[in-house]
Design a protein around this motif. Sequence first.
Motif, mmCIF file in Angstrom:
data_model
loop_
_atom_site.group_PDB
_atom_site.id
_atom_site.type_symbol
_atom_site.label_atom_id
_atom_site.label_comp_id
_atom_site.label_asym_id
_atom_site.label_seq_id
_atom_site.Cartn_x
_atom_site.Cartn_y
_atom_site.Cartn_z
ATOM 1 N N PHE A 392 47.997 -51.380 -66.038
ATOM 2 C CA PHE A 392 48.286 -51.265 -64.607
ATOM 3 C C PHE A 392 48.056 -49.835 -64.134
ATOM 4 C CE2 PHE A 392 50.689 -54.862 -66.076
ATOM 5 C CZ PHE A 392 50.540 -55.791 -65.059
ATOM 6 N N PRO A 393 47.722 -49.668 -62.850
ATOM 7 C CA PRO A 393 47.714 -48.318 -62.283
ATOM 8 C C PRO A 393 49.157 -47.882 -61.999
ATOM 9 C CG PRO A 393 47.161 -49.916 -60.584
ATOM 10 C CD PRO A 393 47.371 -50.698 -61.860
ATOM 11 N N HIS A 394 49.373 -46.588 -61.928
ATOM 12 C CA HIS A 394 50.704 -46.063 -61.633
ATOM 13 C C HIS A 394 50.589 -44.879 -60.676
ATOM 14 C CE1 HIS A 394 52.357 -48.623 -64.766
ATOM 15 N NE2 HIS A 394 51.336 -48.251 -65.524
ATOM 16 N N ALA A 395 51.678 -44.596 -59.992
ATOM 17 C CA ALA A 395 51.741 -43.489 -59.019
ATOM 18 C C ALA A 395 52.804 -42.517 -59.508
ATOM 19 C CB ALA A 395 52.105 -44.028 -57.637
ATOM 20 N N HIS A 446 58.415 -39.428 -62.714
ATOM 21 C CA HIS A 446 58.517 -40.881 -62.823
ATOM 22 C C HIS A 446 57.417 -41.586 -62.063
ATOM 23 C CE1 HIS A 446 60.216 -41.668 -58.714
ATOM 24 N NE2 HIS A 446 60.770 -40.475 -58.856
ATOM 25 N N CYS A 447 57.259 -42.861 -62.379
ATOM 26 C CA CYS A 447 56.336 -43.678 -61.604
ATOM 27 C C CYS A 447 57.013 -44.015 -60.287
ATOM 28 C CB CYS A 447 55.957 -44.951 -62.350
ATOM 29 S SG CYS A 447 54.783 -45.948 -61.381
ATOM 30 N N HIS A 448 56.255 -43.882 -59.179
ATOM 31 C CA HIS A 448 56.852 -44.187 -57.870
ATOM 32 C C HIS A 448 56.671 -45.645 -57.477
ATOM 33 C CE1 HIS A 448 58.811 -43.050 -54.152
ATOM 34 N NE2 HIS A 448 58.922 -41.828 -54.623
ATOM 35 N N MET A 449 56.132 -46.449 -58.382
ATOM 36 C CA MET A 449 56.268 -47.888 -58.178
ATOM 37 C C MET A 449 57.707 -48.127 -58.600
ATOM 38 S SD MET A 449 52.553 -48.866 -59.549
ATOM 39 C CE MET A 449 51.151 -48.692 -58.452
ATOM 40 N N LEU A 450 58.542 -48.420 -57.634
ATOM 41 C CA LEU A 450 59.980 -48.244 -57.853
ATOM 42 C C LEU A 450 60.542 -49.199 -58.895
ATOM 43 C CD1 LEU A 450 60.902 -47.510 -54.146
ATOM 44 C CD2 LEU A 450 60.620 -45.870 -56.011
ATOM 45 N N GLU A 451 59.891 -50.344 -59.050
ATOM 46 C CA GLU A 451 60.288 -51.267 -60.121
ATOM 47 C C GLU A 451 59.971 -50.663 -61.482
ATOM 48 O OE1 GLU A 451 58.537 -52.174 -57.389
ATOM 49 O OE2 GLU A 451 60.245 -53.135 -56.403
ATOM 50 N N HIS A 452 58.825 -49.987 -61.575
ATOM 51 C CA HIS A 452 58.458 -49.366 -62.852
ATOM 52 C C HIS A 452 59.437 -48.245 -63.202
ATOM 53 C CE1 HIS A 452 53.943 -50.673 -62.461
ATOM 54 N NE2 HIS A 452 54.782 -51.684 -62.535
ATOM 55 N N ALA A 453 59.812 -47.472 -62.197
ATOM 56 C CA ALA A 453 60.751 -46.371 -62.450
ATOM 57 C C ALA A 453 62.056 -46.924 -63.020
ATOM 58 C CB ALA A 453 61.008 -45.601 -61.158
ATOM 59 N N GLY A 456 61.906 -48.315 -66.871
ATOM 60 C CA GLY A 456 61.598 -47.461 -68.013
ATOM 61 C C GLY A 456 60.756 -46.241 -67.721
ATOM 62 N N MET A 457 59.974 -46.261 -66.619
ATOM 63 C CA MET A 457 59.022 -45.176 -66.383
ATOM 64 C C MET A 457 59.652 -43.977 -65.684
ATOM 65 S SD MET A 457 55.300 -46.624 -65.648
ATOM 66 C CE MET A 457 54.311 -46.932 -67.092
ATOM 67 N N THR A 458 60.671 -43.428 -66.315
ATOM 68 C CA THR A 458 61.324 -42.244 -65.760
ATOM 69 C C THR A 458 61.658 -41.281 -66.889
ATOM 70 O OG1 THR A 458 62.321 -43.581 -63.992
ATOM 71 C CG2 THR A 458 63.290 -41.422 -64.392
#
Length: 464
Positions: A392-395, A446-453, A456-458
Motif C-alpha cells: 500500500f502507499p502511505h503518507a 507516523h503514517c497519516h492514513m489515520l487507520e494505519h497510525a 501500528g504505523m506510529t
Amino acid sequence: TITTRRGLLQATAAAGVVAMVPRLALGQATSDVLELAAERTTLPLYPGVPSELWTYNGVAPGPEIRVRKGERVKVRLTNRLDEPTSIHWHGIRIDNAMDGVPDLTQAPVPPGGTFDYDFVAPDAGTFWYHAHTRSWDQVARGLYGPLIVEEDEPVFDREHDLTLVFDDWRLDGSDALDTASLGSLAEWAHGGRLGNWLTVNGTSVPEYTLRAGEAYRLRLVNAANARIMAFDPDSFGGLVLAYDGQAVPEPARLGYAPLLLGPAQRVDLLVRPGRGGSFSIAEVSGGAGVEAVRFVVEGDATASQDLVRLVPNAIPEPDLEKARQVRLDMRGGAMADIGDAVHKGEPLVGEAFRRTRQVWAFNGVANLAEEPLFSAAGGESIVVEVHNATVFPHAMHVHGHHFRVVERSGSTVDEGAPWRDTFLIGPRQTTKIAFVADNPGKWLLHCHMLEHAAAGMTTWFEVV
Ligand code: C2O
Ligand code: CU
C-alpha cells in the motif's frame, strides 16, 4: 475495496451554496485567547439529511485560525465530548509541550476538561489542526480545521486568498454520516477508511466568484482519513506556490499529472483567471474526475501577469554528508508479511491482531516502541531511509520539523526536493528524507492514513 451505492465520491448539485469557513482572526493582540470547543453538532452533510458530527465550535471544518508569522497563538480547548481529546497543530514547528499527542506530550483532555495551547507559529504558510486522540475516529467525525499563518507582508489580501479544505466523508444508506463502519479492522489492514461524499469547506461543490485579471492564492488541504487525492492544476492554469506550507522558489507549472495530495498534505496554488466563464477543480483519484469546487469568473480583463513570489521560511539545511543515517522498515497490512513484529512486548502472531488491532509495524514494533527510533543531539542532521515493504502507499508525517525529500526509488524527486512535513511513499518504494533535528522534545513519525497510525504505523524520536 469499498463499494457503495453511490460509487466513488459522486457529487450532486448543491450549486449556488457558498461555503465560507468562518474566520476568526486573532489580530495583533497576543493576549486574545481563541476558544475552541470540541462538541457534538447536528449538521447536514448531504443536503437535507442531518448527521451527527463532532466539531470545533459547531462547524466542520472548524474555524479558520489566521495569525501572522511569528505571532503567539493562544487557544483554549474545551472538551464537551464523552471521551478524551487533544489538538495537534499539523506542520507547525512547535514547542513540544503544545504538540497535542496524548501520553507523549500532554495528558489527554478528559470530558469536561480544558487545555490551554500557547505557541508561536514560526513559519508563514498553510497548516491545519486536528484531533490527535483516537484520530481515526475523531477526525472522521469532523474534528479538524485550517490554520493559516500569514507572511509579514501578505502577498495576497484576504479577498484573493481562499482556503479549500477537502474531505471525503462516508455516508450510509440514508445519506447520514456512517459511524457504524468506523474502526473496521479490514480497513485498518488495507487502505484505510475511504469516503463516498466529497466536500470542500464542508459543502459539496461550493461556488466562489473570482475577478478576471486578478491573481488568487488557493490553499488546498487534504483532511481525509486515508484518501490520496489527485488534481490536475495544469487543466486550469494553476501554478504551485507551496507544498505543506513551505514556498517553492518560483511559482511553478506542474507539467505532469496528477498532482497527488496525500492525507494531511497541502498545496498552495496561484490562479490568474482571464475573462469570462468558469472553471472547476476536480478530484481525479478515482479516474473519472469528480467536480469538487467551482469558480465563476467575472469581468473581462485578461489574465494578470503579475509576478507573485512568496518569501521562503528560514529552515535549517541538513548536512547530507555528515548526517546520521536512520533506517525505517515498514511492514505488514493485508497481502504482506509483518515479520517478527511485537506490540507492547507481545509477538503479533496468529490471531493476536484481533485483540491488539495491530497489523503494521515499523522496524518490527507496532505502535510506540519504548525506545525512540533515534535520539538526536539538538542541531544534528538526520537522514531517514524509509523502506515500504507493504503493498500500500502511505503518507508519512514527521512532527515538529520540516524535511526535504532527497531521494525516491523508481522516480525522480520531480518537485526539486521540496520542504514537506508529510511525504507519500509508494508500495515497495524507498524514500530518503533529510532534516536538522533542532526542535527539542519527543516527536511522532507516523503514517497519516489515520487507520494505519492506529494499527501500528506510529513511532517516535527524541531531540535532546
Ligand atoms: Cu496531522 Cu500526528 O498528525
Ligand atoms: Cu499508511
